[in-house]
Design an enzyme around this catalytic site. Structure first.
Site, mmCIF file in Angstrom:
data_model
loop_
_atom_site.group_PDB
_atom_site.id
_atom_site.type_symbol
_atom_site.label_atom_id
_atom_site.label_comp_id
_atom_site.label_asym_id
_atom_site.label_seq_id
_atom_site.Cartn_x
_atom_site.Cartn_y
_atom_site.Cartn_z
ATOM 1 N N TYR A 146 -2.868 16.931 -15.420
ATOM 2 C CA TYR A 146 -2.511 17.543 -14.197
ATOM 3 C C TYR A 146 -2.919 16.658 -13.060
ATOM 4 O O TYR A 146 -4.192 15.829 -12.989
ATOM 5 C CB TYR A 146 -3.123 18.650 -13.793
ATOM 6 N N LYS A 175 -30.221 39.969 -18.082
ATOM 7 C CA LYS A 175 -29.006 40.227 -17.024
ATOM 8 C C LYS A 175 -27.748 39.356 -17.340
ATOM 9 O O LYS A 175 -27.999 38.501 -18.168
ATOM 10 C CB LYS A 175 -29.521 40.238 -15.599
HETATM 11 C C1 LIG Z 1 -33.264 36.781 -12.836
HETATM 12 C C2 LIG Z 1 -34.559 36.947 -12.435
HETATM 13 C C3 LIG Z 1 -35.912 36.609 -13.193
HETATM 14 C C4 LIG Z 1 -35.340 35.674 -14.432
HETATM 15 O O1 LIG Z 1 -35.407 34.231 -13.839
HETATM 16 P P1 LIG Z 1 -35.359 32.890 -14.417
HETATM 17 O O2 LIG Z 1 -35.204 32.082 -13.643
HETATM 18 O O3 LIG Z 1 -33.942 33.035 -15.321
HETATM 19 O O4 LIG Z 1 -36.301 32.964 -15.598
HETATM 20 C C5 LIG Z 1 -36.796 37.021 -12.833
HETATM 21 N N1 LIG Z 1 -37.271 38.047 -11.863
HETATM 22 C C6 LIG Z 1 -36.093 38.325 -11.043
HETATM 23 C C7 LIG Z 1 -36.355 39.228 -9.731
HETATM 24 C C8 LIG Z 1 -34.803 37.537 -11.193
HETATM 25 O O5 LIG Z 1 -33.853 38.064 -10.646
#
Ligand SMILES: *Cc1c(COP(=O)(O)O)cnc(C)c1O
Length: 380
Positions: A267, A43
């Protein structure tokens, strides 16, 4: 002879090198550790590394299951991963049913309404459709609430008309190995499985994110879902990171200012060079995801010499104190390590008071991206 076209890497303001071989090695480590199958969570554009490139490489490593958050991400990923399964964590949004089947995507069903809609879609198509059912065991975010599990379990036909592949839940604090909440969530998941498995006896179970893999085989079930560890973030609260680093970000020195009299930098005049100093300006800023919290707080490296960020992070620039670096090593055109072996994603995250996930997913679109891939599909 025509000169070879420039790769751009010689003049880019910043070069982000993404090591897909390291991502693949991390995947193999996670898959080897898991009792069951190992999916890949890609994702947020593969946590900033590029979901299509990561997905294609991991598909060639034999990964058959991918998770993204949004349906649009799944549609974009589809051509990269061939016939692999793609699951959509954010669930079945109203009206998306046809898009799901068109692109071969499978929803994670998060509430009773989604269960009903996906069943109706299966009836419409004349065949029960694949899905995962998400049970909330402590996040209070997505998934069935405990009372919804009870209501569902009370109806023997509650999951009829679905081809349920997995029951799934998600850990709250998997990275804290000693935290009791892990056992509590596992117990709640077991209780939900005991209630729901009679309704879908063929469905298997999935619990562990990256951190969950390191909680031990009790937490693995049939499918692990690592994300951050693939990309080199330390999934444990131990000092030693079992994963390989995957990103190196080199920023270009645009100018070096020699200061003799006391003078402020940047800045808001938040940094003051009290005496003679040399300040290097580098072409990376908060618009590139170099978080503004790193103002007078971040660290870069020139070779093996630490050079601190001084003054505010600007939109397109940071300023480094290179007084301690020989002039020949800190010149306009030279490169400094912004992320890499000396400045790990986790170290940058700690300095920015955030987590490695945010450092990675903030990596900006202006960086020149170079992929290391010993197993490219097209030999490129
Ligand atoms: C993002 C996510 C993962 C992966 O999590 P990590 O901590 O990056 O390994 C797994 N399951 C769900 C439901 C998630 O939202």
């Amino acid at each position: 002879m025509t000169p070879a076209p420039s790769s751009g890497a010689d003049y880019a303001c910043a070069i982000l090198t993404i090591d897909l071989d390291a991502v693949a090695a991390n995947y193999r480590l996670l898959r080897g550790a898991a009792a069951g199958a190992c999916a890949a969570v890609v994702k947020a554009d593969g946590y900033g590394l590029g979901a299509a490139r990561v997905g294609a490489r991991l598909a060639r490593e034999g990964c058959r299951q991918f998770f993204v958050a949004q349906i649009e991400e799944g549609i974009a990923l589809r051509p990269a991963v061939g016939a692999a399964e793609i699951f959509i964590l954010n669930g079945l949004t109203a009206g998306a049913e046809t898009a799901f089947t068109e692109h071969g995507l499978k929803p994670v069903l998060n509430d009773p309404g989604q269960i009903a809609a996906w069943r109706a879609h299966g009836e419409h198509l004349g065949a029960p459709q694949d899905a995962i059912l998400h049970v909330d065991t402590g996040m209070s975010r997505l998934g069935l609430a405990p009372e919804e599990v009870e209501t569902l379990a009370a109806d023997p036909d509650g999951l009829k008309g679905l081809n349920l592949l997995y029951f799934m839940t998600h850990l709250v604090s998997g990275e804290s190995l000693k935290n009791r909440i892990n056992q509590d969530q596992k117990a709640r998941f077991e209780a939900a499985l005991a209630r729901l498995e009679p309704l879908a006896p063929a469905a298997r179970a999935s619990l562990a994110n990256s951190s969950g893999v390191f909680l031990g085989p009790d937490y693995h079930y049939d499918l692990t879902r690592p994300g951050c560890a693939l990309y080199g973030v330390n999934p444990t609260d131990r000092a030693e990171n079992p994963m390989r680093h995957t990103v190196t970000l080199m920023g270009r020195i645009l100018q070096v200012r020699s200061i003799d009299a006391p003078q402020t930098v940047g800045y808001g005049a938040t940094h003051r060079a009290g005496g003679p100093a040399r300040i290097a300006t580098v072409g990376v800023g908060y618009a590139d995801g170099y978080l503004r919290h790193l103002s007078s707080n971040g660290t870069c490296y020139i070779g093996s010499t630490k050079v601190p960020v001084v003054g505010r992070v600007s939109m397109d620039l940071i300023t480094l104190d290179v007084t301690g670096v020989p002039e020949a090593d800190a010149r306009p055109g030279g490169l400094v390590e912004v992320l890499g072996p000396n400045v790990t994603v986790d170290a940058a995250a700690a300095a920015a008071d955030t987590i490695g996930y945010e450092i990675l997913t903030s990596l900006g679109p202006r960086y020149r991206r170079v992929y290391i891939d010993a197993d490219p599909e097209t030999g490129g």
